[in-house]
Design an enzyme around this catalytic site. Structure first.
Site, PDB file in Angstrom:
ATOM      1  N   CYS A   2       2.018  11.381  19.046  1.00 31.03           N
ATOM      2  CA  CYS A   2       2.682  10.405  19.909  1.00 31.03           C
ATOM      3  C   CYS A   2       1.645   9.421  20.424  1.00 31.03           C
ATOM      4  O   CYS A   2       0.455   9.573  20.187  1.00 31.03           O
ATOM      5  CB  CYS A   2       3.326  11.151  21.073  1.00 31.03           C
ATOM      6  SG  CYS A   2       4.337  12.524  20.525  1.00 31.03           S
ATOM      7  N   ARG A  27       2.068   5.149  16.181  1.00 27.84           N
ATOM      8  CA  ARG A  27       1.768   6.579  16.262  1.00 27.84           C
ATOM      9  C   ARG A  27       3.042   7.424  16.319  1.00 27.84           C
ATOM     10  O   ARG A  27       2.977   8.640  16.191  1.00 27.84           O
ATOM     11  CB  ARG A  27       0.918   6.875  17.503  1.00 27.84           C
ATOM     12  CG  ARG A  27      -0.417   6.146  17.539  1.00 27.84           C
ATOM     13  CD  ARG A  27      -1.145   6.463  18.817  1.00 27.84           C
ATOM     14  NE  ARG A  27      -1.406   7.874  18.907  1.00 27.84           N
ATOM     15  CZ  ARG A  27      -2.459   8.481  18.341  1.00 27.84           C
ATOM     16  NH1 ARG A  27      -3.332   7.756  17.672  1.00 27.84           N
ATOM     17  NH2 ARG A  27      -2.628   9.777  18.421  1.00 27.84           N
ATOM     18  N   TRP A  73       6.611  10.984  18.489  1.00 31.66           N
ATOM     19  CA  TRP A  73       6.875  11.435  17.121  1.00 31.66           C
ATOM     20  C   TRP A  73       7.335  12.882  17.281  1.00 31.66           C
ATOM     21  O   TRP A  73       6.564  13.747  17.676  1.00 31.66           O
ATOM     22  CB  TRP A  73       5.614  11.388  16.260  1.00 31.66           C
ATOM     23  CG  TRP A  73       5.904  11.608  14.810  1.00 31.66           C
ATOM     24  CD1 TRP A  73       6.240  10.653  13.887  1.00 31.66           C
ATOM     25  CD2 TRP A  73       5.895  12.851  14.089  1.00 31.66           C
ATOM     26  NE1 TRP A  73       6.447  11.240  12.657  1.00 31.66           N
ATOM     27  CE2 TRP A  73       6.245  12.587  12.754  1.00 31.66           C
ATOM     28  CE3 TRP A  73       5.614  14.170  14.454  1.00 31.66           C
ATOM     29  CZ2 TRP A  73       6.330  13.586  11.777  1.00 31.66           C
ATOM     30  CZ3 TRP A  73       5.707  15.172  13.491  1.00 31.66           C
ATOM     31  CH2 TRP A  73       6.059  14.867  12.165  1.00 31.66           C
ATOM     32  N   ASN A  99       0.884  14.554  24.177  1.00 29.95           N
ATOM     33  CA  ASN A  99       0.736  14.334  22.732  1.00 29.95           C
ATOM     34  C   ASN A  99       0.089  15.591  22.163  1.00 29.95           C
ATOM     35  O   ASN A  99      -1.020  15.949  22.554  1.00 29.95           O
ATOM     36  CB  ASN A  99      -0.155  13.125  22.445  1.00 29.95           C
ATOM     37  CG  ASN A  99      -0.460  13.019  20.944  1.00 29.95           C
ATOM     38  OD1 ASN A  99       0.284  13.550  20.122  1.00 29.95           O
ATOM     39  ND2 ASN A  99      -1.569  12.384  20.612  1.00 29.95           N
ATOM     40  N   GLY A 100       0.799  16.286  21.282  1.00 29.04           N
ATOM     41  CA  GLY A 100       0.265  17.531  20.716  1.00 29.04           C
ATOM     42  C   GLY A 100       1.364  18.569  20.588  1.00 29.04           C
ATOM     43  O   GLY A 100       2.557  18.234  20.629  1.00 29.04           O
ATOM     44  N   GLU A 484      -2.085   7.328  -5.500  1.00 36.43           N
ATOM     45  CA  GLU A 484      -2.007   6.482  -4.304  1.00 36.43           C
ATOM     46  C   GLU A 484      -0.844   5.494  -4.408  1.00 36.43           C
ATOM     47  O   GLU A 484      -0.105   5.276  -3.442  1.00 36.43           O
ATOM     48  CB  GLU A 484      -3.332   5.738  -4.101  1.00 36.43           C
ATOM     49  CG  GLU A 484      -3.385   4.788  -2.925  1.00 36.43           C
ATOM     50  CD  GLU A 484      -3.083   5.410  -1.570  1.00 36.43           C
ATOM     51  OE1 GLU A 484      -2.862   4.648  -0.621  1.00 36.43           O
ATOM     52  OE2 GLU A 484      -3.013   6.661  -1.480  1.00 36.43           O
ATOM     53  N   LYS A 488       2.232   5.290  -1.741  1.00 37.24           N
ATOM     54  CA  LYS A 488       2.579   4.046  -1.039  1.00 37.24           C
ATOM     55  C   LYS A 488       4.065   3.739  -1.210  1.00 37.24           C
ATOM     56  O   LYS A 488       4.770   3.413  -0.257  1.00 37.24           O
ATOM     57  CB  LYS A 488       1.739   2.869  -1.552  1.00 37.24           C
ATOM     58  CG  LYS A 488       0.275   2.928  -1.100  1.00 37.24           C
ATOM     59  CD  LYS A 488       0.040   2.465   0.284  1.00 37.24           C
ATOM     60  CE  LYS A 488      -0.205   3.523   1.342  1.00 37.24           C
ATOM     61  NZ  LYS A 488      -1.147   4.556   1.131  1.00 37.24           N
ATOM     62  N   GLU A 491       6.176   6.190   0.847  1.00 36.90           N
ATOM     63  CA  GLU A 491       6.083   5.941   2.297  1.00 36.90           C
ATOM     64  C   GLU A 491       6.887   4.726   2.731  1.00 36.90           C
ATOM     65  O   GLU A 491       7.563   4.739   3.757  1.00 36.90           O
ATOM     66  CB  GLU A 491       4.622   5.649   2.675  1.00 36.90           C
ATOM     67  CG  GLU A 491       3.674   6.808   2.676  1.00 36.90           C
ATOM     68  CD  GLU A 491       2.319   6.350   3.199  1.00 36.90           C
ATOM     69  OE1 GLU A 491       2.098   6.476   4.406  1.00 36.90           O
ATOM     70  OE2 GLU A 491       1.512   5.830   2.400  1.00 36.90           O
ATOM     71  N   HIS A 507       3.455  17.372 -21.120  1.00 32.13           N
ATOM     72  CA  HIS A 507       3.586  18.801 -20.775  1.00 32.13           C
ATOM     73  C   HIS A 507       4.757  19.027 -19.829  1.00 32.13           C
ATOM     74  O   HIS A 507       4.800  20.009 -19.096  1.00 32.13           O
ATOM     75  CB  HIS A 507       2.279  19.303 -20.163  1.00 32.13           C
ATOM     76  CG  HIS A 507       1.088  19.054 -21.052  1.00 32.13           C
ATOM     77  ND1 HIS A 507       0.890  19.700 -22.251  1.00 32.13           N
ATOM     78  CD2 HIS A 507       0.078  18.154 -20.927  1.00 32.13           C
ATOM     79  CE1 HIS A 507      -0.218  19.246 -22.828  1.00 32.13           C
ATOM     80  NE2 HIS A 507      -0.726  18.316 -22.054  1.00 32.13           N
ATOM     81  N   LYS A 606       1.002   7.005  12.187  1.00 28.18           N
ATOM     82  CA  LYS A 606      -0.286   6.588  11.636  1.00 28.18           C
ATOM     83  C   LYS A 606      -1.323   7.680  11.660  1.00 28.18           C
ATOM     84  O   LYS A 606      -2.126   7.851  10.734  1.00 28.18           O
ATOM     85  CB  LYS A 606      -0.799   5.375  12.424  1.00 28.18           C
ATOM     86  CG  LYS A 606      -2.103   4.818  11.931  1.00 28.18           C
ATOM     87  CD  LYS A 606      -1.937   4.232  10.558  1.00 28.18           C
ATOM     88  CE  LYS A 606      -3.187   3.723   9.919  1.00 28.18           C
ATOM     89  NZ  LYS A 606      -3.055   3.409   8.530  1.00 28.18           N
TER      90      LYS A 606
HETATM   91  C1  AGP Z   1      -1.282   6.995   4.174  1.00 30.96           C
HETATM   92  O1  AGP Z   1      -0.707   5.762   3.983  1.00 30.96           O
HETATM   93  C2  AGP Z   1      -0.683   7.766   5.271  1.00 30.96           C
HETATM   94  N1  AGP Z   1      -0.682   7.070   6.477  1.00 30.96           N
HETATM   95  C3  AGP Z   1      -1.248   9.167   5.410  1.00 30.96           C
HETATM   96  O2  AGP Z   1      -1.084   9.840   4.182  1.00 30.96           O
HETATM   97  C4  AGP Z   1      -2.718   9.243   5.802  1.00 30.96           C
HETATM   98  O3  AGP Z   1      -3.523   8.839   4.745  1.00 30.96           O
HETATM   99  C5  AGP Z   1      -3.061  10.688   6.176  1.00 30.96           C
HETATM  100  O4  AGP Z   1      -2.258  11.049   7.260  1.00 30.96           O
HETATM  101  C6  AGP Z   1      -4.531  10.844   6.521  1.00 30.96           C
HETATM  102  O5  AGP Z   1      -4.831  10.080   7.643  1.00 30.96           O
HETATM  103  P1  AGP Z   1      -6.362   9.828   8.033  1.00 30.96           P
HETATM  104  O6  AGP Z   1      -7.007   9.069   6.925  1.00 30.96           O
HETATM  105  O7  AGP Z   1      -6.272   9.041   9.301  1.00 30.96           O
HETATM  106  O8  AGP Z   1      -6.988  11.172   8.245  1.00 30.96           O
END
Ligand code: AGP
Length: 611
Positions: A2, A27, A73, A99-100, A484, A488, A491, A507, A606
């Protein structure tokens, strides 16, 4: 993960907190709320984005000089008004944001229910607050003491900020595992999960460490440990400008950050790589060079996009340094009870530097005698502070939830590390070293040409936006880029996508291929080129729609693929910093074409600060 914000001082608290919540919304954006101290406690909270809370408070008396705010979150309890923070104590005098995750909250809740406490929400946070309240009542002690006693009984991760209507001039905050930074102003203090809500008011900040408790008044900041011993706050100066956290005329932070890459990669190399002098200067690497070059193995620990950067680094380090590399998902590495030898080198890759899975994994490895080398973007973050050494990626604040510029900066840092170790180890000759130094130094100049595919990719996105699934394929250094690209797209567009080593298709996954399946090939010129040409033929033979990212002048693949995206030529070892950019743009434009919130995709945040 959060976002928390708090303020105490002469300013109107509500506008400071509201603006801060908007800056931290990446966040978590399931719900938000504020609690203000103005002749009593006023608490307002709402499901949805911060703008919806703001809308609902128009016309209300929001005057106050102290307050707390939260954007959520969801972990415990679905997104709703009643599960939104701040939560209120049974006697209505305390409010708290968190937050946690409090892992032993059910047991604590059971004890409190037996004592007649009732609960308005399903959250662990409300349980912790009422536990603090209960200690205050039974021990007849102040809030600070009650918080200290309570935190000795909880397990899990937390940043909490508590306000008390009977003591409107004091905020109590504490941290373990989740990030907290306090901004020091003249007769005022700002609290936040990271520096972005603070930067416009002050550059003087204190990063709070685990098991620290802060007592904050307008003109006083006291830090203590849970043993009630005072700690001298360590003030650092932020080197970040407000413009860095504004959209700068772009529709979205994600697009802005994609287009920042010529500068961010250049900034990452600047002062470190000098191809003319034939040098790489990285203090963190130099100070640990003996250990790095003599390492029997290197373990890279990360999550998500950072894990993909680690995978590219595996290829680069093994190729140049001839040191075996293992790339580990942090969450699995943490609980797998891995074999760690004293002196093992662990490279922790993280944009935020706060990802709980990575943080706890390296804490465990550190306890077992491993040397931790952090590759981190956020200055002052937890991973950077617990690492023995490290290198910042200098990509600047990354606000878009989908990581873009941090990925290419991570590749630049990891490649410089590998070149430095190889040079010191003598595992490559000087001719190759100089050649690769020039190839890496040339990348920032080649990114603008890659970004010029922007318009073409916007049209491609329109063509393929209704696809139900995508496959992303690559070989060698381009295999992690394919992973990657798939991440992307997932996400940002919520379309199911998988990345695979191209040769792995036959395979099994090739069974998925038909005329409705777009298959993205990351096929820039490299030592695998002939092989990937045959893989493209295999897909074409099953009527798959091939989109290929190719090197300029590659006639072979451009005559085979349905659509090609051309990028400048570069050595295969550094080409991922170019070939990933069309992946980022394709995901972005498909997300935009589908009318989705590309900066704040559903269910994501994030920085994942809970395990
Ligand atoms: C990637 O676009 C995501 N936001 C997520 O997979 C991110 O890479 C992952 O949570 C790791 O975050 P960090 O690099 O801040 O540790």
């Amino acid at each position: 993960m959060c976002g928390i914000v708090a303020y105490i001082g002469p300013k109107e608290a509500y506008p400071v907190i509201l603006k801060g919540l908007k800056r931290l919304e990446y966040r978590g954006y399931d719900s938000s709320g504020v609690a203000l101290l103005n002749s009593g406690l006023k608490v307002y909270k709402k499901k949805g984005k911060v703008a919806e809370l703001e809308e609902s408070l128009v016309g209300k008396d929001l005057h106050a000089h102290a307050g707390i705010g939260h954007t959520r979150w969801a972990t415990h309890g679905e997104p709703s008004d009643r599960n939104a923070h701040p939560h209120i104590s049974e006697n209505g005098k305390l409010a708290m944001i968190h937050n946690g995750i409090i892992e032993n909250y059910t047991q604590l809740k059971g004890e409190l229910v037996k004592k007649g406490y009732t609960f308005q929400s399903d959250t662990d946070t409300e349980v912790l607050l009422k536990f603090i309240e209960d200690i205050q009542l039974n021990n007849e002690c102040g809030l600070e003491e009650a918080v200290r006693i309570a935190l000795k009984r909880v397990t899990g991760a937390y940043v909490i900020v508590v306000i008390d209507q009977d003591h409107p001039d004091t905020l109590i905050a504490a941290r373990k595992g989740s990030p907290l930074v306090i901004g020091i102003g003249k007769g005022e203090h700002f609290l936040a999960s990271d520096a972005s809500p603070i930067i416009e008011y002050t550059k003087e900040v204190v990063y709070i460490n685990d098991y620290e408790l802060a007592i904050i008044r307008p003109d006083e900041l006291i830090l203590k440990n849970l043993g009630n011993e005072k700690i001298t706050p360590y003030i650092t100066k932020l080197d970040m400008e407000l413009a860095a956290i504004e959209k700068g005329g772009y529709d979205h932070f994600m697009l802005k950050e994609i287009f920042e890459q010529p500068h961010t990669i250049f900034d990452c190399l600047r002062g470190r790589l000098d191809a003319n002098a034939g040098t790489i200067t990285m203090a963190g690497v130099q100070n640990h060079i003996e250990q790095l070059k003599n390492a029997s193995r290197i373990i890279i620990v990360a999550c998500g996009t950072s894990w993909h950067a680690g995978l590219v680094a595996e290829y680069v380090i093994e190729e140049l340094c001839r040191i075996p590399v293992e790339v580990e998902y942090a969450s699995e590495f943490r609980y797998r009870n891995p074999v760690i030898h004293k002196g093992d080198v662990i490279i922790a890759v993280s944009q935020s530097g706060e990802t709980a899975d990575t943080l706890v994994a390296i804490e465990k490895a550190k306890e077992q005698g491993a040397t931790i080398f952090g590759v981190v973007n956020v200055v002052g973050s937890s991973i950077s502070r617990i690492s023995h050494a490290g290198a910042y990626t200098h990509a600047g604040p990354e606000i878009g939830v989908a990581s873009t510029k941090a990925f290419t900066a991570q590749l630049a840092v990891l490649t410089m590390m590998a070149l430095k170790i190889a040079q010191e180890k003598g595992s490559i000759d000087n001719k190759r070293f100089m050649y690769l130094l020039n190839e890496l130094q040339a990348i920032p100049e080649k990114v603008p040409a890659t970004l010029q595919t922007n318009e073409q990719i916007r049209k491609l996105a329109d063509k393929y936006k209704d696809a139900k699934d995508f496959l992303y394929l690559g070989r060698g250094y381009n295999f992690p880029v394919a992973l990657e690209g798939a991440l992307k797209l997932k996400e940002i567009s919520y379309i199911h996508a998988e990345g695979y080593p191209a040769a792995e298709m036959k395979h099994g996954p090739i069974a998925l291929v038909d005329e409705t399946l777009p298959v993205v090939f990351v096929a820039t010129k490299d030592s695998y080129h002939e092989k990937i040409v045959s893989n493209i033929q295999e897909i074409k033979a099953r009527k798959g729609k091939v989109i290929a990212v190719i090197t300029e002048g590659d006639e072979v693949i451009s005559n085979m693929a349905d659509d090609v995206i051309v990028v400048p030529a570069a050595d295969e070892l550094v080409a991922p910093m170019l070939s990933v950019i069309p992946m980022q743009l394709l995901a972005y434009y498909i997300g935009v074409a589908k009318g989705l919130d590309v900066d704040k995709p559903r269910n994501l945040a994030k920085s994942v600060t809970v395990e």
